[in-house]
Design a protein around this motif. Sequence first.
Motif, short mmCIF file in Angstrom:
data_model
loop_
_atom_site.label_atom_id
_atom_site.label_comp_id
_atom_site.label_asym_id
_atom_site.label_seq_id
_atom_site.Cartn_x
_atom_site.Cartn_y
_atom_site.Cartn_z
N SER A 85 0.83 -1.21 0.00
CA SER A 85 0.00 0.00 0.00
C SER A 85 0.87 1.26 0.00
O SER A 85 0.62 2.21 -0.76
N ILE A 86 1.89 1.26 0.83
CA ILE A 86 2.81 2.41 0.89
C ILE A 86 3.57 2.54 -0.42
O ILE A 86 3.75 3.65 -0.94
N ALA A 87 4.02 1.42 -0.99
CA ALA A 87 4.73 1.45 -2.27
C ALA A 87 3.86 2.06 -3.37
O ALA A 87 4.34 2.85 -4.19
N GLN A 88 2.58 1.69 -3.37
CA GLN A 88 1.67 2.26 -4.37
C GLN A 88 1.60 3.78 -4.24
O GLN A 88 1.69 4.51 -5.24
N ASN A 89 1.46 4.27 -3.03
CA ASN A 89 1.41 5.72 -2.81
C ASN A 89 2.72 6.39 -3.20
O ASN A 89 2.72 7.49 -3.75
N ALA A 90 3.83 5.73 -2.92
CA ALA A 90 5.13 6.30 -3.26
C ALA A 90 5.32 6.41 -4.77
O ALA A 90 5.91 7.37 -5.26
N THR A 106 -3.04 -3.61 -1.48
CA THR A 106 -3.22 -2.49 -2.39
C THR A 106 -3.57 -1.26 -1.55
O THR A 106 -3.63 -1.31 -0.33
N SER A 107 -3.85 -0.15 -2.23
CA SER A 107 -4.25 1.07 -1.54
C SER A 107 -5.32 1.78 -2.35
O SER A 107 -5.48 1.54 -3.55
N ASP A 108 -6.06 2.67 -1.68
CA ASP A 108 -7.01 3.52 -2.39
C ASP A 108 -6.28 4.40 -3.40
O ASP A 108 -5.09 4.67 -3.24
N LEU A 109 -7.01 4.86 -4.42
CA LEU A 109 -6.46 5.74 -5.43
C LEU A 109 -7.24 7.04 -5.45
O LEU A 109 -8.46 7.04 -5.35
N ARG A 110 -6.52 8.13 -5.62
CA ARG A 110 -7.19 9.40 -5.85
C ARG A 110 -7.72 9.44 -7.28
O ARG A 110 -7.17 8.82 -8.18
N GLU A 111 -8.78 10.20 -7.50
CA GLU A 111 -9.38 10.30 -8.83
C GLU A 111 -8.41 10.88 -9.86
O GLU A 111 -8.46 10.54 -11.03
N ASP A 112 -7.50 11.77 -9.40
CA ASP A 112 -6.58 12.42 -10.33
C ASP A 112 -5.21 11.72 -10.39
O ASP A 112 -4.25 12.27 -10.93
N TRP A 138 -10.06 -1.57 -7.76
CA TRP A 138 -8.65 -1.16 -7.76
C TRP A 138 -8.05 -1.30 -9.16
O TRP A 138 -7.37 -0.38 -9.64
N TYR A 139 -8.29 -2.42 -9.81
CA TYR A 139 -7.75 -2.66 -11.14
C TYR A 139 -8.22 -1.57 -12.11
O TYR A 139 -7.41 -0.99 -12.86
N LEU A 140 -9.49 -1.29 -12.13
CA LEU A 140 -10.02 -0.28 -13.03
C LEU A 140 -9.43 1.10 -12.72
O LEU A 140 -9.13 1.87 -13.63
N GLY A 141 -9.26 1.39 -11.43
CA GLY A 141 -8.66 2.66 -11.05
C GLY A 141 -7.22 2.78 -11.50
O GLY A 141 -6.80 3.84 -11.99
N MET A 142 -6.45 1.72 -11.36
CA MET A 142 -5.06 1.74 -11.80
C MET A 142 -4.97 1.88 -13.31
O MET A 142 -4.12 2.61 -13.84
#
Length: 199
Positions: A85-90, A106-112, A138-142
């Motif tokens: 999760s931290i790696a994704q944010n980084a 995984t982690s949440d994603l911002r819209e932008d 998550w997949y669709l967001g990524m």
Amino acid sequence: MARIVLLHSAYGLRPAVQDAAGWLRGLGHEVVVPDLYDGRCTESIEEGMEIKDEIGADELIRRAVKVAAGLGEGLVYAGFSLGASIAQNAVFADRTAAGLLMFHGTSDLREDAVTEVPVQLHVAEPDPFETEDWLGTWYLGMRRAGADVEIHRYRGAGHLFTDPGLPDYDREAAARAWAIASDFLNEIDSAAAAAAASD
């Protein structure tokens, strides 16, 4: 080879994380393993989450980003569960990142959110922390963010199935995940070499 920032789970910097880093170094990769918990380590997920909450998610991300900032460009961020999760944010904070390798989380994603890095996720099936509905979201967001995403599932494995010191460990699933991850890292390295040759 790849330069990797490898981030530990909520359990802290367990021996399995150092062993994973050693295995990756044996393949020729350069690996940095930050201790985001300041030396604290636990055998209990409950205690690990208490440490995580005490430090705070934003502070953990800040610590990881600070370590990465001193390592230059073209990093691969990798992590286990909370560390993933931290790696994704980084990755989203580093526009020069080369890839994202995620185990168990995984982690949440911002819209932008925007990133074009290759992403590989290894997760149990089922996983109490990564539900089917969430993984689809998550997949669709990524993908919307621009990432090239692979998800690899391991039926019957426990949540942290790569850690030999935990009840979740699944030797076969772990071996398969690491073999796939090794190919992924080699592909990132090959792409970086090709890009450098064309400059």
